[in-house]
Design an enzyme around this catalytic site. Structure first.
Site, PDB file in Angstrom:
ATOM      1  CB  ALA A  26      69.513  14.865 -37.510  1.00  0.00           C
ATOM      2  N   GLY A  35      71.381   5.091 -35.557  1.00  0.00           N
ATOM      3  CA  GLY A  35      72.394   4.245 -36.195  1.00  0.00           C
ATOM      4  C   GLY A  35      71.853   3.367 -37.311  1.00  0.00           C
ATOM      5  CB  ALA A  36      68.633   2.845 -38.583  1.00  0.00           C
ATOM      6  N   GLY A  37      71.220   4.372 -40.591  1.00  0.00           N
ATOM      7  CA  GLY A  37      71.465   4.823 -41.961  1.00  0.00           C
ATOM      8  C   GLY A  37      70.651   6.037 -42.356  1.00  0.00           C
ATOM      9  CG  LEU A  38      66.856   6.603 -41.768  1.00  0.00           C
ATOM     10  CD1 LEU A  38      65.436   6.698 -41.232  1.00  0.00           C
ATOM     11  CD2 LEU A  38      66.830   6.686 -43.294  1.00  0.00           C
ATOM     12  N   GLY A  39      71.046   9.011 -40.741  1.00  0.00           N
ATOM     13  CA  GLY A  39      71.761  10.224 -40.337  1.00  0.00           C
ATOM     14  C   GLY A  39      71.296  10.801 -39.008  1.00  0.00           C
ATOM     15  CB  SER A  40      70.016   9.209 -35.893  1.00  0.00           C
ATOM     16  OG  SER A  40      71.097   8.305 -35.736  1.00  0.00           O
ATOM     17  CB  SER A  41      75.053  10.630 -35.161  1.00  0.00           C
ATOM     18  OG  SER A  41      75.564  10.367 -36.446  1.00  0.00           O
ATOM     19  CG  ASP A  80      75.374  11.095 -42.742  1.00  0.00           C
ATOM     20  OD1 ASP A  80      75.534  10.794 -43.935  1.00  0.00           O
ATOM     21  OD2 ASP A  80      75.066  10.276 -41.854  1.00  0.00           O
TER      22      ASP A  80
HETATM   23  O1  PMV Z   1      74.931   5.023 -41.739  1.00  0.00           O
HETATM   24  P1  PMV Z   1      75.207   6.472 -41.865  1.00  0.00           P
HETATM   25  O2  PMV Z   1      73.975   7.300 -42.075  1.00  0.00           O
HETATM   26  O3  PMV Z   1      76.084   6.995 -40.750  1.00  0.00           O
HETATM   27  O4  PMV Z   1      76.060   6.666 -43.222  1.00  0.00           O
HETATM   28  C1  PMV Z   1      77.366   6.177 -43.366  1.00  0.00           C
HETATM   29  C2  PMV Z   1      77.847   6.494 -44.745  1.00  0.00           C
HETATM   30  C3  PMV Z   1      79.247   6.030 -45.086  1.00  0.00           C
HETATM   31  O5  PMV Z   1      79.498   6.434 -46.435  1.00  0.00           O
HETATM   32  C4  PMV Z   1      79.362   4.522 -45.007  1.00  0.00           C
HETATM   33  C5  PMV Z   1      80.310   6.646 -44.175  1.00  0.00           C
HETATM   34  C6  PMV Z   1      80.449   8.145 -44.338  1.00  0.00           C
HETATM   35  O6  PMV Z   1      80.923   8.789 -43.383  1.00  0.00           O
HETATM   36  O7  PMV Z   1      80.150   8.682 -45.420  1.00  0.00           O
END
Ligand code: PMV
Length: 337
Positions: free
Chosen positions: A122, A114-120, A164
């Site tokens: 992947a 959940g830190a913005g690196l697309g863990s879910s 993602d």
């Molecule tokens: O935090 P992440 O890696 O789940 O990215 C979210 C990206 C958003 O643009 C905020 C939402 C999306 O589904 O694109």
């Protein structure tokens, strides 16, 4: 036993704005989630994700995913991870035309949750690939991407872009604009990731931007401006030779756009003190540009720096728990021997 892996990603440009039909450019990075699947005869599902968070968990339940017992999950993030795994199982059962298939599933991931690196994404991409292969069905990466998107869409109540999942399945740099997804050629960009040890709530952050956009004209303009600078970034990438190390000029120009993109995300209210601190530490260390990546609120930043300076400086930054270099992952989902 079948193991597949899929990479995480950073957003070079365009998160949040992508939700409103603007283009985004995510890039896969060499941090992978591995999912191992062994079919079971009794139709049950057993998930062992001891490596997925600091605490980890193991749970077994009956044939219907919906019957999963309440488990004493160590953290809300782990509960969220379970939902993604369940959605991946549903997609794999459907793709392989095996509605009652049971599995032993082991998830290992080097991607912060959940830190913005697309863990879910992947985990879902690798999970669908491994589970379908284990049932004797081989899907093209584009099909894995589409099914993984459907899984994310279901878990995130319709608030998911294709960014993602497409990036994780295909690897490399990609461009996503609405339903239009394609891979693009990009030189090996020198990404450095800073991680504050925390996470943001994607659903809440996306809803916050939506509300701001409805209330203030500046927020709608800001979203459009993010789209404009993403297109500018795409032009720079298209002019570069993907087979060569990026020139200093290219890094400075991309970096400047990343800095603007971070400022605009901050205006949309999705940055955080820790993310700003890491962005500034990277810039002070000589990074060519830095921004938050993903939903924001906490989690990770990404900087461009071909030297070791940014990684070292982040190491001394109080708000940064971990910093690492993240090479562009040219391979998306793949089978692991
Ligand atoms: O935090 P992440 O890696 O789940 O990215 C979210 C990206 C958003 O643009 C905020 C939402 C999306 O589904 O694109």
């Amino acid at each position: 036993m079948t193991t597949s892996s899929a990479p995480g990603k950073v957003y070079l440009f365009g998160e949040h704005a992508v939700v409103y039909g603007e283009p985004a450019v995510p890039c896969a990075v060499e941090r992978r989630a591995r999912v191992t699947v062994e079919p079971r005869d009794d139709g049950r599902i057993r998930v062992d994700a001891a490596d997925l968070s600091l605490d980890g968990f193991t749970v077994t339940w009956g044939g219907s995913i919906d019957d999963r017992p309440d488990i004493d999950v160590p953290a809300p993030l782990v509960e969220a991870a379970m939902k993604y795994i369940e959605a991946a199982v549903r997609q794999a059962r459907d793709a392989a035309d095996a509605p009652d298939a049971g599995f032993d599933i082991t998830v290992e991931s080097a991607i912060p949750l959940g830190a913005g690196l697309g863990s879910s994404a992947a985990v879902v991409v690798a999970g669908i690939d491994a589970a379908t292969r284990a049932l004797g069905t081989e899907l093209d990466p584009e099909v894995v991407a589409r099914r993984a998107y459907e899984a994310e869409y279901e878990v995130q109540d319709g608030q998911a872009s294709r960014a993602d999942t497409f990036c994780s399945a295909m690897g490399g740099a990609v461009r996503v604009e609405g339903d239009d997804t394609r891979t693009i050629d990009a030189p090996p960009l020198p990404f450095v990731v800073g991680y504050d040890g925390g996470a943001g709530d994607t659903g809440e952050l996306v809803a916050g931007v939506r509300a701001l956009r409805e209330e203030h004209a500046f927020a709608a303009d800001t979203v459009e401006t993010i789209g404009d600078l993403t297109r500018e970034g795409e032009r720079l990438l298209a002019e570069a030779d993907p087979a060569r190390e990026p020139s200093e000029d290219l890094l400075s120009e991309l970096g400047a756009l990343m800095d603007f993109n971070h400022g605009l995300l901050e205006a949309l209210g999705v940055s955080a003190r820790s993310l700003d601190a890491m962005v500034w530490a990277a810039r002070d260390a000589g990074a060519r540009g830095a921004k938050l990546t993903g939903a924001g609120g906490g989690g990770c930043t990404v900087a461009l720096d071909p030297t070791d300076e940014t990684e070292l400086a982040l190491g001394y930054t109080a708000e940064c728990e971990q910093s690492f270099r993240a090479e562009l992952a040219t391979e998306g989902v793949r089978v692991e021997e």
